[in-house]
Design a protein around this motif. Sequence first.
Motif, short mmCIF file in Angstrom:
data_model
loop_
_atom_site.label_atom_id
_atom_site.label_comp_id
_atom_site.label_asym_id
_atom_site.label_seq_id
_atom_site.Cartn_x
_atom_site.Cartn_y
_atom_site.Cartn_z
N TYR A 278 -17.25 43.86 -12.07
CA TYR A 278 -18.06 44.75 -11.25
C TYR A 278 -18.10 44.36 -9.79
O TYR A 278 -18.69 45.06 -8.97
N LYS A 279 -17.53 43.25 -9.42
CA LYS A 279 -17.62 42.79 -8.04
C LYS A 279 -16.97 43.78 -7.09
O LYS A 279 -17.49 44.02 -5.99
N ASN A 280 -15.85 44.36 -7.46
CA ASN A 280 -15.07 45.20 -6.54
C ASN A 280 -14.91 46.64 -7.05
O ASN A 280 -13.92 47.29 -6.75
N TRP A 281 -15.88 47.14 -7.82
CA TRP A 281 -15.69 48.47 -8.41
C TRP A 281 -15.68 49.57 -7.36
O TRP A 281 -14.93 50.54 -7.48
N ARG A 282 -16.48 49.41 -6.30
CA ARG A 282 -16.49 50.44 -5.26
C ARG A 282 -15.18 50.43 -4.47
O ARG A 282 -14.69 51.49 -4.07
N ILE A 283 -14.63 49.26 -4.27
CA ILE A 283 -13.34 49.18 -3.57
C ILE A 283 -12.26 49.88 -4.41
O ILE A 283 -11.42 50.62 -3.88
N GLN A 284 -12.29 49.65 -5.71
CA GLN A 284 -11.33 50.33 -6.58
C GLN A 284 -11.50 51.84 -6.52
O GLN A 284 -10.52 52.59 -6.49
N ARG A 285 -12.75 52.30 -6.48
CA ARG A 285 -12.99 53.74 -6.38
C ARG A 285 -12.44 54.30 -5.07
O ARG A 285 -11.84 55.39 -5.04
N ILE A 286 -12.66 53.60 -3.98
CA ILE A 286 -12.17 54.06 -2.68
C ILE A 286 -10.65 54.12 -2.66
O ILE A 286 -10.05 55.08 -2.16
N VAL A 287 -10.01 53.10 -3.23
CA VAL A 287 -8.55 53.08 -3.26
C VAL A 287 -8.01 54.21 -4.12
O VAL A 287 -7.07 54.92 -3.74
N SER A 288 -8.61 54.41 -5.30
CA SER A 288 -8.14 55.49 -6.18
C SER A 288 -8.36 56.85 -5.54
O SER A 288 -7.51 57.74 -5.64
N PHE A 289 -9.49 57.02 -4.87
CA PHE A 289 -9.76 58.29 -4.19
C PHE A 289 -8.76 58.53 -3.06
O PHE A 289 -8.24 59.64 -2.89
N SER A 290 -8.48 57.50 -2.28
CA SER A 290 -7.54 57.64 -1.16
C SER A 290 -6.15 58.00 -1.65
O SER A 290 -5.48 58.89 -1.09
N ALA A 291 -5.71 57.32 -2.71
CA ALA A 291 -4.39 57.64 -3.26
C ALA A 291 -4.35 59.06 -3.81
O ALA A 291 -3.39 59.81 -3.58
N ALA A 292 -5.41 59.47 -4.50
CA ALA A 292 -5.47 60.83 -5.04
C ALA A 292 -5.50 61.86 -3.92
O ALA A 292 -4.88 62.93 -4.02
N ALA A 293 -6.19 61.55 -2.84
CA ALA A 293 -6.26 62.48 -1.71
C ALA A 293 -4.89 62.66 -1.06
O ALA A 293 -4.50 63.78 -0.71
N VAL A 294 -4.16 61.57 -0.90
CA VAL A 294 -2.82 61.66 -0.31
C VAL A 294 -1.90 62.51 -1.20
O VAL A 294 -1.18 63.39 -0.72
N ILE A 295 -1.94 62.26 -2.50
CA ILE A 295 -1.11 63.02 -3.43
C ILE A 295 -1.48 64.51 -3.37
O ILE A 295 -0.61 65.38 -3.33
N SER A 296 -2.77 64.80 -3.36
CA SER A 296 -3.23 66.19 -3.36
C SER A 296 -2.84 66.91 -2.08
O SER A 296 -2.42 68.07 -2.11
N VAL A 297 -2.96 66.24 -0.95
CA VAL A 297 -2.59 66.86 0.32
C VAL A 297 -1.09 67.15 0.37
O VAL A 297 -0.67 68.24 0.79
N LEU A 298 -0.29 66.21 -0.08
CA LEU A 298 1.16 66.41 -0.06
C LEU A 298 1.58 67.57 -0.96
O LEU A 298 2.42 68.40 -0.58
N LEU A 299 0.97 67.66 -2.16
CA LEU A 299 1.37 68.69 -3.11
C LEU A 299 0.80 70.06 -2.78
O LEU A 299 1.30 71.07 -3.29
N SER A 300 -0.22 70.13 -1.95
CA SER A 300 -0.81 71.43 -1.59
C SER A 300 -0.36 71.89 -0.22
O SER A 300 0.07 73.05 -0.05
N VAL A 301 -0.42 71.02 0.76
CA VAL A 301 -0.07 71.39 2.13
C VAL A 301 1.45 71.52 2.30
O VAL A 301 1.94 72.45 2.96
N GLY A 302 2.21 70.61 1.69
CA GLY A 302 3.66 70.62 1.86
C GLY A 302 4.31 71.94 1.50
O GLY A 302 5.00 72.56 2.32
N PRO A 303 4.12 72.44 0.26
CA PRO A 303 4.73 73.73 -0.09
C PRO A 303 4.26 74.88 0.80
O PRO A 303 5.05 75.77 1.13
N SER A 304 2.99 74.87 1.19
CA SER A 304 2.48 75.95 2.04
C SER A 304 3.18 75.97 3.39
O SER A 304 3.60 77.03 3.88
N VAL A 305 3.31 74.81 4.00
CA VAL A 305 3.96 74.74 5.31
C VAL A 305 5.42 75.16 5.20
O VAL A 305 5.94 75.91 6.05
N LEU A 306 6.11 74.71 4.16
CA LEU A 306 7.53 75.04 4.01
C LEU A 306 7.74 76.54 3.79
O LEU A 306 8.56 77.17 4.49
#
Length: 766
Positions: A278-306
């Motif tokens: 439990y020492k670093n659970w919030r850090i893990q959440r932030i990292v997982s959210f950041s990675a998910a956000a990058v994936i989501s932006v690439l898969l949604s914005v990329g096709p739209s722009v193209l």
Amino acid sequence: METRVAGMRRSTIKKKIPKPQKNDPKETPDPKDVEQKQKDFEEIHKEIVEQSKTDFYVPSWKLLLRIFTVIRLISALTAPIQDCDEVYNYLEPFHFLLFGYGKQTWEYAPQFALRSWLPLSLFGYAIKSFHFLYGFTSKVQLYYAIRVLVSLLTAACEATFIRAVNNHMGGRVAIYTMFSLFFGAGMFHASPSFLPSTLSMQLVMIAYSYGVIPSPTLDFLRGLVRATLCLLPFAISSVWGWPYSGILAFPWIVEHLFVRGTETFAANVTNEKIIELYKNWRIQRIVSFSAAAVISVLLSVGPSVLVDSYFYNRLVFPSLNQVVYNVFPKSFLTDPNAVVGPNLYGTEPWYYYIVNGFINWNFIFIFATGTIPLLGARRLLELIQKSMYNNEDSTKTKKELKVELEKKQLEDKDASLPVSKKPTSTPVLLFYRTFPPILMLIILSLQPHKEERFMYPLYPLLCLNAAVSFETMRIMTNHVFYIVGANEIVKRSIQGAHYFTIFILAISSSLSVLRMIAISNNYSSATKIYQSIPRPITYGRNSANESSGPLNIGPSLRSYVLQMIKWNKDGDDLGTESPTGKSNGNLLKTVCVGKDWYRFPSHFMLPNDYKLVFLLSKFDGLLPGDFKPMVNSSLVSSTSATVENANCINQFEPRNILSTKEPELYCDYLIDIDFSEKKDLERAHYELDNNGKGATDIEDREPNYRLDVEKWRTVKCLPFLNSAKAPIYVRTFYLHGKAAWVLNKIFGREKEYWGEVCLLKSEKKN
């Protein structure tokens, strides 16, 4: 047995119930007291077990899909188009993609580029696949195929949403949500609509299906997958659908980053191991959210722009342009003094969504908006009850036995948890689940530009909120009677709260069904009248009113079969439509509309060789123009061409209407509304000019064409409600026969609020 509420798994008794402890040998217990306590203990146990079994049966995903499909197909075939934006901003561009002509709004002009072509392109592939299998022979079939396909997608999303609610928030909440969706009048017209807000509604349900899953704290990979599956639909909803639906994701983001969740641990996990994890659970959440956000932006914005950069022939991001236009509208103008922005269109008072919410959802809307206060009251009652139990003496009462039994269940489940790492309380988690639609409703109400379609993404969440309110009231009833010591009433209160919920759902469903019938009965004629336009005669084996061959929007199995069995041998023309809008070599014919331009159901409802033309009316805003003809059959040559007759300030453009004062010489057919009072104008949609012109000028611009029998012949008329004159009970609910007559007598309303929408044929055009 197990039940789940807001992701918290509550286990019922799995072990044999311990018998009451023996009293001190030095004391002689009263046999009657011992017998009564044993009886009370067994009664409480039976009550809890029975209560855990009252979670309703929730159908499987496949059965839910079948049920929702039937209901949504009824909507697709009977619900009229509610908003002209669905026609001119989505159905017309989609018609252009398939047939090469249609009406073009200023948002699709490449110099503004506020609308995305990506969803239309993807939907085009789906419709062509349907056409390949079934071989549509008329555009009317294609129109209903579009609505059926949208309805099927909605049904699949609803089934997924209900199963997720059942798995993580309990059977009662799921079944209440299901019935609210079944009979909601809002879903009646939202589910088949060809609108980005409907796409957002579907994706929000998918996002919530993963969002209600408890946030995993210790498994990083599982947390990343869960975050991605939740964020990606939200991102696609905002980029491909309605940009402002992304606001619904904010509470979930806060929950994911800062709320502990309901994750529990196995009995063999030591406290030291738990503390270390439990020492670093919030850090893990932030990292997982950041990675998910990058994936989501690439898969949604990329096709739209193209895709959109291809159609507009320049680098463009339409969703961003749409946000910029609403937030910084001056950036689209060279004249800083011009009025621009969302205030030009559909401004309504702050209570507009409250009124519409009650009309479409009645009691469901009331309970949905009261969820947050009810959760606060529930939490307060829990604290009061806990305080009372802590201060009671050692006398063993019935309610104390109840608490001990419940504590025993929790201790069996969470024995290995340290005190500081207990799961998040149910009311807190429910707050994060139910706050998004309330937040969105507040934000939308503060905006001057309001449209009913903006509420579509909220509709399933409002049903969920109402279901949570019903369940919360049931739990609050238990708390209240335990606090006041009315132990004998508790059992009856549980059933009473359940029957109260059924009663509310039954009343709400009945009102909603009456609302659906009213919508279809009052306004469907504006679409049906276009089906009365004569269809082109087939040059081949059949002389039916519509082409006997498949539409020319792609290959179809039917056309292959026809060729194989030689039904079209000897050069017979099957009457199919060319991509340029010409049928059998004939020029396009014209169907004209004046003041009823906003009721046009799209070119899909016109025969193959007809097009729409606007007549001069009292409307002084910008009407859509026509897509420019394609060069060498290239769609991009039209979609990327600068549109001169378009502007972003809703300024009237004369090039978009028929300038002649003798439309009977140009129009083959004309659609017009004829209300009972011939001089009446639709003041609900138009206001008198402020340029000093008199009523005669206004009536000349919007004449009653039906009365001019020398120029126009009436082909067919259908009844149509004059919403400006009809009483609210007629506009809102379907009242048949004597019911409407009685109310009209009570409120002194004569039945003069019905008119007719008419198809007229020109007597002057050769």
